[in-house]
Enzyme design. Structure first.
Site, short mmCIF file in Angstrom:
data_model
loop_
_atom_site.label_atom_id
_atom_site.label_comp_id
_atom_site.label_asym_id
_atom_site.label_seq_id
_atom_site.Cartn_x
_atom_site.Cartn_y
_atom_site.Cartn_z
N CYS A 30 0.84 -1.21 0.00
CA CYS A 30 0.00 0.00 0.00
C CYS A 30 0.87 1.26 0.00
O CYS A 30 1.68 1.46 0.91
CB CYS A 30 -0.92 0.01 1.23
SG CYS A 30 -1.79 1.57 1.44
N LYS A 55 -10.35 -8.65 6.16
CA LYS A 55 -9.80 -7.83 7.24
C LYS A 55 -10.05 -8.45 8.61
O LYS A 55 -11.17 -8.90 8.89
CB LYS A 55 -10.44 -6.44 7.21
CG LYS A 55 -10.12 -5.66 5.95
CD LYS A 55 -10.86 -4.32 5.93
CE LYS A 55 -10.56 -3.60 4.63
NZ LYS A 55 -11.37 -2.40 4.43
N VAL A 82 -5.88 1.14 5.67
CA VAL A 82 -4.54 1.32 6.20
C VAL A 82 -3.88 2.48 5.45
O VAL A 82 -4.23 2.73 4.29
CB VAL A 82 -3.69 0.04 6.05
CG1 VAL A 82 -4.22 -1.07 6.91
CG2 VAL A 82 -3.57 -0.41 4.61
N SER A 131 -2.99 8.46 6.10
CA SER A 131 -1.54 8.71 6.06
C SER A 131 -1.18 10.18 6.35
O SER A 131 -0.23 10.45 7.09
CB SER A 131 -0.97 8.28 4.70
OG SER A 131 -1.59 8.98 3.65
N1 LIG Z 1 -6.61 8.53 2.22
C1 LIG Z 1 -6.13 7.30 2.84
C2 LIG Z 1 -6.19 6.20 1.80
C3 LIG Z 1 -5.83 4.85 2.39
C4 LIG Z 1 -6.23 3.69 1.48
O1 LIG Z 1 -7.05 3.86 0.56
N2 LIG Z 1 -5.65 2.53 1.76
C5 LIG Z 1 -6.04 1.34 1.03
C6 LIG Z 1 -4.86 0.40 0.79
S1 LIG Z 1 -3.62 1.09 -0.24
C7 LIG Z 1 -7.03 0.56 1.86
O2 LIG Z 1 -6.93 0.50 3.06
N3 LIG Z 1 -7.97 -0.11 1.19
C8 LIG Z 1 -8.91 -1.00 1.83
C9 LIG Z 1 -10.30 -0.49 1.78
O3 LIG Z 1 -10.53 0.59 1.19
O4 LIG Z 1 -11.18 -1.13 2.33
C10 LIG Z 1 -4.72 7.52 3.38
O5 LIG Z 1 -4.03 8.42 2.89
O6 LIG Z 1 -4.35 6.83 4.34
#
Ligand SMILES: N[C@@H](CCC(=O)N[C@@H](CS)C(=O)NCC(=O)O)C(=O)O
Length: 254
Positions: free
Chosen positions: A27, A54, A67, A81
């Site tokens: 990720c 998850k 995450v 993040s």
């Molecule tokens: N805006 C969030 C985006 C985080 C994100 O989209 N992470 C993805 C993995 S790269 C995730 O957790 N996806 C699982 C889901 O959306 O259920 C950040 O900057 O942390």
């Protein structure tokens, strides 16, 4: 550190008292926070989770189960993040990663915002290639062009200065993954050295930053993971050495 991704039904590992980051190895958003933790030389535990199955407890730290999420105190989480990284930078100011000048901080954010077009073009090219449109390829190169111009304009080794800062660590995980696109048959996404000399020099410098070196993956590794995800069976544990099982040595016949 185990590269195994925990999934539904797995227990939450015991808290060691350190900061703890919930992530997924491939990720880019989680990588942003790993790089900031590394650059600030903070001690932390990393827990990888399977995003297709998850573990129930991830929702205690991140309401949507995304995450990265940071467990900053036992049982308490911060998600996203950018929110995590600013928190870390303010809470642990010994190695500051943002400018003290509000205008420069605003400029950093505007740059990240302008780079977002390249990011979304990457996602389409990598994971939804049939929806790819010529204007997305244009947006990708527009984003790279803006970034290159800014590096040139600032005239420092990194966007932040002599050392990389939050702005560099926010953009880097995507640059790292962009290099997988030509390996996935998307030659139009190549970051050509002749067109992007300043940018490719910057990328080379970033690759050598210890905080990045300790976590970055090669383009072909990203390509392999992407291919597995496109097929609908994301191979989260492909780097987990404990998953490579060894044949039991046969007993010698007497
Ligand atoms: N805006 C969030 C985006 C985080 C994100 O989209 N992470 C993805 C993995 S790269 C995730 O957790 N996806 C699982 C889901 O959306 O259920 C950040 O900057 O942390």
């Amino acid at each position: 550190m185990s590269e195994k991704h925990l999934q539904t039904g797995d227990d939450l590992p015991a808290n060691s008292g350190k900061l703890r980051l919930f992530a997924m190895r491939f990720c880019p958003y989680a990588e942003r926070s790993v790089l900031v933790l590394n650059a600030k030389k903070l001690e932390y535990d990393l827990v990888f989770i399977n995003l297709d199955h998850k573990p129930e407890w991830i929702f205690n730290f991140s309401p949507k189960g995304t995450v990265p999420a940071l467990e900053y105190e036992a049982g308490k989480g911060i998600f996203d993040s950018n929110i995590i990284n600013v928190y870390l930078d303010e809470k642990y100011p010994d190695i500051p990663l943002q400018s003290s000048d509000p205008l420069r901080r605003a400029q950093d954010k505007m740059l990240v915002e302008q780079f977002a077009g390249a990011q979304s073009a990457y996602y389409t090219a990598a994971f939804n290639a049939q929806a790819l449109q010529p204007d997305m390829v244009e947006n990708y190169h527009k984003g790279l062009g803006i970034l290159q111009k800014e590096i040139e304009f600032r005239g420092t080794k990194f966007l932040h200065g002599d050392e990389p800062g939050l702005v560099d660590f926010t953009i880097w995980p995507f640059l790292e993954r962009f290099e997988a696109l030509p390996l996935l048959g998307k030659a139009e996404f190549t970051i050509d050295k002749s067109k992007y000399k300043v940018l490719t020099n910057y990328m080379e410098a970033m690759r050598n930053v210890p905080a990045i070196k300790a976590y970055a993956l090669a383009p072909d590794t990203h390509a392999k993971f992407t291919e597995s995800r496109i097929k609908g069976d994301a191979n989260y544990n492909m780097l987990d050495s404990s998953a490579v099982c060894c044949m039991r040595p046969r007993k010698k016949k007497e």
